[in-house]
Write a protein that holds these residues in place. Structure first.
Motif, PDB file in Angstrom:
ATOM      1  N   GLN A   1       4.850   7.884 -11.561  1.00 39.36           N
ATOM      2  CA  GLN A   1       3.642   7.027 -11.884  1.00 39.36           C
ATOM      3  C   GLN A   1       4.850   5.496 -12.268  1.00 39.36           C
ATOM      4  OE1 GLN A   1       0.823   7.039 -14.396  1.00 39.36           O
ATOM      5  NE2 GLN A   1       0.310   5.321 -15.056  1.00 39.36           N
ATOM      6  N   GLU A   2       6.048   5.686 -12.942  1.00 42.30           N
ATOM      7  CA  GLU A   2       6.622   4.671 -14.047  1.00 42.30           C
ATOM      8  C   GLU A   2       7.318   3.997 -12.506  1.00 42.30           C
ATOM      9  OE1 GLU A   2      10.025   4.747 -17.685  1.00 42.30           O
ATOM     10  OE2 GLU A   2       9.138   6.295 -17.416  1.00 42.30           O
ATOM     11  N   GLN A   3       8.594   4.711 -12.457  1.00 41.37           N
ATOM     12  CA  GLN A   3       9.179   3.992 -11.297  1.00 41.37           C
ATOM     13  C   GLN A   3       8.706   3.637 -10.364  1.00 41.37           C
ATOM     14  OE1 GLN A   3      11.708   8.329 -11.290  1.00 41.37           O
ATOM     15  NE2 GLN A   3      13.747   7.727 -11.264  1.00 41.37           N
ATOM     16  N   GLY A   4       7.969   4.564 -10.103  1.00 46.58           N
ATOM     17  CA  GLY A   4       7.123   4.338  -8.644  1.00 46.58           C
ATOM     18  C   GLY A   4       6.463   2.311  -9.245  1.00 46.58           C
ATOM     19  N   GLU A   5       5.859   2.393 -10.190  1.00 46.60           N
ATOM     20  CA  GLU A   5       5.281   0.758 -10.262  1.00 46.60           C
ATOM     21  C   GLU A   5       5.709   0.376 -10.876  1.00 46.60           C
ATOM     22  OE1 GLU A   5       3.673   1.671 -14.853  1.00 46.60           O
ATOM     23  OE2 GLU A   5       1.757   2.452 -13.357  1.00 46.60           O
ATOM     24  N   LYS A   6       7.531   0.004 -11.215  1.00 49.17           N
ATOM     25  CA  LYS A   6       9.081  -0.474 -11.253  1.00 49.17           C
ATOM     26  C   LYS A   6       8.867  -0.911  -9.945  1.00 49.17           C
ATOM     27  CE  LYS A   6      10.845   0.891 -15.058  1.00 49.17           C
ATOM     28  NZ  LYS A   6      11.894   1.936 -16.409  1.00 49.17           N
ATOM     29  N   LEU A   7       9.102  -0.102  -9.333  1.00 45.15           N
ATOM     30  CA  LEU A   7       8.786  -0.111  -7.256  1.00 45.15           C
ATOM     31  C   LEU A   7       8.523  -0.913  -6.998  1.00 45.15           C
ATOM     32  CD1 LEU A   7      11.696   0.468  -5.926  1.00 45.15           C
ATOM     33  CD2 LEU A   7       9.406   1.779  -4.511  1.00 45.15           C
ATOM     34  N   VAL A   8       6.901  -1.132  -7.445  1.00 54.75           N
ATOM     35  CA  VAL A   8       5.422  -1.766  -6.428  1.00 54.75           C
ATOM     36  C   VAL A   8       6.102  -3.728  -7.427  1.00 54.75           C
ATOM     37  CG1 VAL A   8       3.813  -2.674  -6.901  1.00 54.75           C
ATOM     38  CG2 VAL A   8       4.270  -0.404  -6.358  1.00 54.75           C
ATOM     39  N   ALA A   9       6.384  -4.031  -8.510  1.00 64.76           N
ATOM     40  CA  ALA A   9       6.627  -4.822  -9.508  1.00 64.76           C
ATOM     41  C   ALA A   9       7.809  -5.900  -8.370  1.00 64.76           C
ATOM     42  CB  ALA A   9       6.715  -4.425 -10.776  1.00 64.76           C
TER      43      ALA A   9
ATOM     44  N   ASN B   1       0.548  -1.083  -0.367  1.00 60.16           N
ATOM     45  CA  ASN B   1       0.185  -0.053  -0.060  1.00 60.16           C
ATOM     46  C   ASN B   1       1.228   1.196   0.026  1.00 60.16           C
ATOM     47  OD1 ASN B   1      -2.290  -1.406  -0.349  1.00 60.16           O
ATOM     48  ND2 ASN B   1      -2.641  -1.506   2.816  1.00 60.16           N
ATOM     49  N   MET B   2       1.616   0.998   0.616  1.00 62.61           N
ATOM     50  CA  MET B   2       2.729   2.522   0.595  1.00 62.61           C
ATOM     51  C   MET B   2       3.949   2.709  -0.708  1.00 62.61           C
ATOM     52  SD  MET B   2       4.135   5.159   2.221  1.00 62.61           S
ATOM     53  CE  MET B   2       3.077   4.314   4.098  1.00 62.61           C
ATOM     54  N   LEU B   3       3.984   0.687  -0.807  1.00 59.26           N
ATOM     55  CA  LEU B   3       4.525   1.532  -2.827  1.00 59.26           C
ATOM     56  C   LEU B   3       3.745   2.203  -3.889  1.00 59.26           C
ATOM     57  CD1 LEU B   3       7.084  -1.486  -2.402  1.00 59.26           C
ATOM     58  CD2 LEU B   3       8.336   0.410  -1.733  1.00 59.26           C
ATOM     59  N   ASN B   4       2.413   2.242  -3.393  1.00 57.24           N
ATOM     60  CA  ASN B   4       1.105   1.946  -4.474  1.00 57.24           C
ATOM     61  C   ASN B   4       1.301   3.645  -4.375  1.00 57.24           C
ATOM     62  OD1 ASN B   4       0.980  -0.148  -5.441  1.00 57.24           O
ATOM     63  ND2 ASN B   4      -0.959  -1.196  -3.878  1.00 57.24           N
ATOM     64  N   SER B   5       1.527   3.630  -3.071  1.00 54.32           N
ATOM     65  CA  SER B   5       1.722   5.450  -2.937  1.00 54.32           C
ATOM     66  C   SER B   5       2.761   6.707  -3.634  1.00 54.32           C
ATOM     67  CB  SER B   5       0.847   5.982  -0.802  1.00 54.32           C
ATOM     68  OG  SER B   5       0.032   5.388  -0.869  1.00 54.32           O
TER      69      SER B   5
END
Length: 453
Positions: A435-443, A425-429
């Motif tokens: 968006q781009e770098q954050g989605e890579k982090l979530v994945a 949930n925190m990584l989604n925040s």
């Protein structure tokens, strides 16, 4: 005026000693005691005594009793107070961080109280030895001096209450953290204001400047800016300090660069090098990074098995995030316009944002990587920093580069499904901010551990 480094270092060590202000105040009380005895028996003073005779002692025996009692009582207060200082320093070193000890030692309020105690003892003893028998059997009583000694004794009692209150608050972790946070924030604001008042857009290419090697070893902690800039102005040269404050240098290390080749002028090199300060202690007044380090070390100490205080660690992490957000407004190269209106004579290498992340979060990441509560708050701190810095490409890249390391540690050590959902949930925040770098982090977080759960 040129002051040799050894003299400057001795002066710094003296004024930062716990005994400096007590010694100064003791000498002041001694001088005051001599002045009191010099005027005690003058005619105007004798007239004054007749008006205030109700508060003056009229018996040598009473004077000796009062002065002896005052001296003995204040000695007891002094011994107890010094013991309390040692207990506080030991406790601070054990439960907080050894780096906060110099700041507690140099706290002027405590030194002034101890100095007042010592001065009152000296004053009372001087008055005691000046109760003399005169010819004809009469006795010379320094009644004004006894009155002052009594006043000093009463003030000492009040200072003792203040001292106990202050020293008990000094060791409370919240007060220590708040003090470190305020000092560090003020130091950062000072640099920001100085750079805003004298902006510099184009910096020289320091790689083409001539290197100047160190002639001593030790921790570089600062520079006497006024003295160095005065030398640079006289010689019409500019200097760049290429290492971070706190860096340990050895003899021969090229930690300075000069826009002119001065390698053949040994006298000038020695004058320049003598402006630099080398010592072990870390004072926030020297550089804000020491405040960040001390806050980080308190967080690490709080996570040790003997203390186990995640609440303190989380508060420290929040403070670090605020200070790092403030740091974003500082140029990576600092400078000084002293003794020059045309342009900076002195350039300083500021600790980069990437280095500050590594230096302050790496110990905490290593010691708390198995604590989902603390690591989630570390992610939240990075989210808050990213919210301010997401338009700063370099800072954003530094944050995500370090977030990858954090996610790897969480993947390795946090296996509970509930905790991992909180982290997700925190990584989604974070992904909603970038968006781009954050989605890579979530994945990266979702896939790395899924095969092990």
């Amino acid at each position: 005026m040129f002051v040799p480094r050894k003299v400057a270092d001795s002066y710094r060590g003296m004024i930062n000693s716990i005994g400096f202000y007590p010694s100064v105040l003791s000498v002041g009380f001694l001088v005051f005691a001599i002045i009191t005895m010099s005027v005690e028996y003058l005619a105007p003073v004798e007239q004054l005594k007749s008006f205030i005779s109700v508060v003056l002692v009229d018996s040598a025996e009473n004077a000796r009793t009062i002065l002896s009692t005052l001296a003995g009582s204040i000695i007891s207060l002094t011994v107890f107070s010094f013991s309390m200082v040692m207990v506080v320093l030991n406790s601070a070193s054990a439960s907080l961080s050894p780096r906060v000890v110099p700041g507690l030692i140099t706290r002027k309020s405590h030194q002034m109280v101890l100095g007042f105690y010592l001065g009152s003892i000296i004053y009372s003893i001087i008055m005691l030895i000046n109760i003399n028998k005169l010819e004809g059997g009469s006795t010379a009583i320094p009644s004004i001096g006894v009155l002052f000694a009594l006043v000093f004794g009463l003030i000492s009692l009040g200072l003792f209450v203040f001292f106990i209150h202050s020293i008990s608050r000094a060791i409370q972790v919240d007060n220590v953290l708040n003090g470190l946070f305020s000092q560090t924030k003020n130091e950062i604001k000072t640099i920001i204001q100085r750079q805003q008042d004298n902006p510099v857009e184009d910096f020289p290419d320091f790689t083409k400047w001539h290197s100047v090697s160190s002639k001593t070893e030790g921790y570089y902690k600062g520079v006497h800016t006024d003295k160095l800039c005065a030398i640079l102005a006289d010689e019409d040269i500019k200097v760049y300090i290429s290492v971070n404050q706190g860096y340990f240098t050895v003899k021969g290390y090229p930690f300075l660069k000069c826009n002119k080749d001065i390698s053949n002028d040994e006298e000038l090199i020695n004058k320049i090098l003598d402006c630099f300060i080398f010592y072990i202690e870390e004072y926030i007044s020297d550089h804000y990074r020491y405040g960040l380090t001390q806050i980080s070390e308190i967080a690490v100490k709080a996570m040790s098995p003997g203390i186990n205080d995640p609440g303190t660690a989380v508060k420290s992490i929040d403070m670090l995030s605020i200070l790092l957000i403030q740091r974003l407004s500082i140029n990576d190269i600092n400078y000084s316009f002293k003794h020059s209106d045309k342009g900076p004579l002195l350039y300083l290498h500021e600790t980069s944002f990437d280095e500050l992340l590594h230096d302050n979060f790496t110990p905490l990441r290593n010691y708390a990587k198995g604590d989902a509560y603390v690591m989630t708050n570390v992610l939240e701190a990075f989210k808050n920093i990213l919210f301010i810095a997401h338009k700063d490409t370099d800072a954003r890249n530094s944050l995500f580069n370090y977030l990858n390391a954090i996610v790897d540690d969480i993947n390795e050590h946090v296996t509970n499904e509930y905790d991992r959902r909180e982290v997700t949930n925190m990584l989604n925040s974070i992904a909603r901010i970038s968006q781009e770098q954050g989605e890579k982090l979530v994945a990266r977080f979702s896939t790395t551990k899924s095969k092990d759960i």
